[in-house]
Design an enzyme around this catalytic site. Structure first.
Site, PDB file in Angstrom:
ATOM      1  N   LEU A   1      -7.623  -0.154   4.162  1.00 43.40           N
ATOM      2  CA  LEU A   1      -6.851  -1.493   4.399  1.00 43.40           C
ATOM      3  C   LEU A   1      -7.893  -2.303   5.422  1.00 43.40           C
ATOM      4  O   LEU A   1      -7.791  -3.471   5.479  1.00 43.40           O
ATOM      5  CB  LEU A   1      -5.588  -1.102   5.250  1.00 43.40           C
ATOM      6  CG  LEU A   1      -4.317  -1.042   4.257  1.00 43.40           C
ATOM      7  CD1 LEU A   1      -3.210  -0.661   5.013  1.00 43.40           C
ATOM      8  CD2 LEU A   1      -4.286  -2.281   3.205  1.00 43.40           C
TER       9      LEU A   1
ATOM     10  N   GLU B   1       0.846  -1.405  -0.007  1.00 44.77           N
ATOM     11  CA  GLU B   1      -0.033  -0.008   0.014  1.00 44.77           C
ATOM     12  C   GLU B   1       0.784   1.120  -0.102  1.00 44.77           C
ATOM     13  O   GLU B   1       2.022   1.191   0.298  1.00 44.77           O
ATOM     14  CB  GLU B   1      -0.574   0.002   1.287  1.00 44.77           C
ATOM     15  CG  GLU B   1      -1.680   1.159   1.511  1.00 44.77           C
ATOM     16  CD  GLU B   1      -2.808   1.524   0.435  1.00 44.77           C
ATOM     17  OE1 GLU B   1      -2.612   1.359  -0.634  1.00 44.77           O
ATOM     18  OE2 GLU B   1      -4.134   1.435   0.813  1.00 44.77           O
ATOM     19  N   ASP B   2       0.227   2.314  -0.448  1.00 45.76           N
ATOM     20  CA  ASP B   2       1.142   3.578  -0.363  1.00 45.76           C
ATOM     21  C   ASP B   2       1.437   4.110   0.811  1.00 45.76           C
ATOM     22  O   ASP B   2       2.159   4.588   1.356  1.00 45.76           O
ATOM     23  CB  ASP B   2       0.465   4.430  -1.639  1.00 45.76           C
ATOM     24  CG  ASP B   2      -0.578   4.887  -1.472  1.00 45.76           C
ATOM     25  OD1 ASP B   2      -1.738   4.285  -0.653  1.00 45.76           O
ATOM     26  OD2 ASP B   2      -1.477   5.721  -2.261  1.00 45.76           O
TER      27      ASP B   2
ATOM     28  N   ASP C   1      -3.729   5.736   6.139  1.00 43.49           N
ATOM     29  CA  ASP C   1      -4.116   7.277   6.838  1.00 43.49           C
ATOM     30  C   ASP C   1      -5.020   6.820   7.977  1.00 43.49           C
ATOM     31  O   ASP C   1      -4.805   6.747   8.955  1.00 43.49           O
ATOM     32  CB  ASP C   1      -4.879   7.926   5.589  1.00 43.49           C
ATOM     33  CG  ASP C   1      -4.990   9.431   5.792  1.00 43.49           C
ATOM     34  OD1 ASP C   1      -4.467  10.120   6.765  1.00 43.49           O
ATOM     35  OD2 ASP C   1      -6.072   9.977   5.350  1.00 43.49           O
TER      36      ASP C   1
ATOM     37  N   ASP D   1      -0.964  10.762  -5.178  1.00 46.15           N
ATOM     38  CA  ASP D   1      -1.553  11.916  -5.957  1.00 46.15           C
ATOM     39  C   ASP D   1      -2.229  12.928  -5.165  1.00 46.15           C
ATOM     40  O   ASP D   1      -2.617  12.877  -4.043  1.00 46.15           O
ATOM     41  CB  ASP D   1      -2.570  11.525  -6.953  1.00 46.15           C
ATOM     42  CG  ASP D   1      -3.925  11.116  -6.412  1.00 46.15           C
ATOM     43  OD1 ASP D   1      -3.891  10.119  -5.497  1.00 46.15           O
ATOM     44  OD2 ASP D   1      -4.769  11.463  -6.908  1.00 46.15           O
TER      45      ASP D   1
HETATM   46  P1  IMP Z   1      -7.517   5.495   4.343  1.00 44.79           P
HETATM   47  O1  IMP Z   1      -8.534   4.588   3.818  1.00 44.79           O
HETATM   48  O2  IMP Z   1      -7.913   6.851   4.953  1.00 44.79           O
HETATM   49  O3  IMP Z   1      -6.422   4.722   5.145  1.00 44.79           O
HETATM   50  O4  IMP Z   1      -6.636   6.158   3.209  1.00 44.79           O
HETATM   51  C1  IMP Z   1      -6.122   5.215   2.058  1.00 44.79           C
HETATM   52  C2  IMP Z   1      -5.834   5.981   0.868  1.00 44.79           C
HETATM   53  O5  IMP Z   1      -6.240   7.718   0.828  1.00 44.79           O
HETATM   54  C3  IMP Z   1      -4.541   5.917   0.617  1.00 44.79           C
HETATM   55  O6  IMP Z   1      -4.458   4.423  -0.076  1.00 44.79           O
HETATM   56  C4  IMP Z   1      -4.260   7.182  -0.561  1.00 44.79           C
HETATM   57  O7  IMP Z   1      -4.844   6.821  -1.851  1.00 44.79           O
HETATM   58  C5  IMP Z   1      -5.317   8.146  -0.059  1.00 44.79           C
HETATM   59  N1  IMP Z   1      -4.400   9.207   0.994  1.00 44.79           N
HETATM   60  C6  IMP Z   1      -4.470   9.220   2.273  1.00 44.79           C
HETATM   61  N2  IMP Z   1      -3.493  10.182   2.646  1.00 44.79           N
HETATM   62  C7  IMP Z   1      -2.810  10.619   1.419  1.00 44.79           C
HETATM   63  C8  IMP Z   1      -2.038  11.861   1.313  1.00 44.79           C
HETATM   64  O8  IMP Z   1      -1.353  12.315   2.121  1.00 44.79           O
HETATM   65  N3  IMP Z   1      -1.759  11.917  -0.067  1.00 44.79           N
HETATM   66  C9  IMP Z   1      -2.416  11.594  -0.995  1.00 44.79           C
HETATM   67  N4  IMP Z   1      -3.122  10.250  -0.530  1.00 44.79           N
HETATM   68  C10 IMP Z   1      -3.638  10.035   0.543  1.00 44.79           C
HETATM   69 MG    MG Z   2      -4.480   4.395  -2.088  1.00 45.70          MG
END
Ligand code: IMP
Ligand code: MG
Length: 175
Positions: free
Chosen positions: A108, A99-100, A103, A159
Site C-alpha cells: 500500500l 485492500e484485503d 501486513d 489465499d
Molecule cells: P504487505 O505489502 O506486507 O502489507 O502485504 C500485502 C499483501 O500480502 C496482502 O495484500 C496479501 O495479499 C498478502 N498477505 C499478507 N498477510 C497475509 C495473510 O495473513 N494471509 C494471506 N495473504 C496475506
Molecule cells: Mg493482496
C-alpha cells in the site's frame, strides 16, 4: 478430499457483512453528494470489494489493479510491481483503494504513492484486515474492517498458495 487440514474460523461471513454495512454507511455519509472511484486490489480484495460497493448509496465507479510484492514465502521484499494498471483516469476523483489486508504495509505504501502521482481529488484506503504488529513501513488505512493479531489468515479472498480464496469466512490453518 486430500490434504485435509483443520481450518479455524476467525471471522464469520455474518461478522464481515455486518462490518461492511457499517463502513459502507460511513463512506456514504462522508462522501454524501459526491462520487467515489473504488480501486480493488486483485485478487485478494474481490469479496470485500463486493461487500463494500453494495452498501454504498453514492455514485460509484470501480476499477482494479494488480500489485505484486516480490519476496520469498510469506514475507515481502519491499519491491512492488504493477502487473495490471487501472482502466480509467483518476484525476480529480475521490479514490478509495479497497485492500484485503495491510501486513508490512509495503504494497500500500507503494500503491498509494503510485496513485497519488495521478492527482486524484482525494485518496483513502479501506481494508478488510489490518495486522499492525507486522508493519515495516508506516501505513494507516482510513477504514479498517478488523484489526487482527499476527496470524496468517486465509479465505474471503485471501489465499495460501492461491488456495482458499473462495471460503466465505476468514480463517487460519491449524498447526
Ligand atoms: P504487505 O505489502 O506486507 O502489507 O502485504 C500485502 C499483501 O500480502 C496482502 O495484500 C496479501 O495479499 C498478502 N498477505 C499478507 N498477510 C497475509 C495473510 O495473513 N494471509 C494471506 N495473504 C496475506
Ligand atoms: Mg493482496
Amino acid at each position: 478430499m486430500e490434504n485435509m487440514q483443520t481450518i479455524n474460523v476467525l471471522l464469520t461471513r455474518e461478522q464481515i457483512e455486518e462490518r461492511a454495512k457499517e463502513i459502507g454507511k460511513q463512506i456514504s455519509e462522508e462522501y454524501a453528494g459526491k462520487s467515489v472511484y473504488l480501486i480493488g486490489t486483485l485478487k485478494g480484495a474481490v469479496m470485500w470489494m463486493a461487500d463494500i460497493m453494495k452498501n454504498l448509496e453514492i455514485d460509484t465507479e470501480i476499477d482494479f489493479v494488480v500489485a505484486s510484492s516480490y519476496g520469498s514465502g510469506t514475507s515481502t521484499s519491499g519491491v512492488v510491481k504493477i502487473k495490471k494498471d487501472l482502466d480509467g483516469d483518476i484525476y480529480d476523483k475521490n479514490v478509495i483503494i479497497i485492500e484485503d489486508i495491510v501486513d508490512t504495509g509495503t504494497t500500500l505504501h507503494f500503491l498509494k504513492k503510485y496513485l497519488a502521482d495521478r492527482n486524484p481529488k482525494s485518496l483513502k484506503i479501506c481494508t478488510l484486515l489490518d495486522k499492525p504488529s507486522r508493519r515495516l513501513v508506516e501505513m494507516e488505512a482510513d477504514y479498517v474492517g478488523f484489526s487482527i493479531e499476527n496470524l496468517f489468515v486465509i479465505g474471503y479472498g485471501l489465499d495460501y498458495d492461491q488456495k482458499y480464496r473462495n471460503l466465505p469466512y476468514v480463517g487460519y490453518l491449524e498447526g
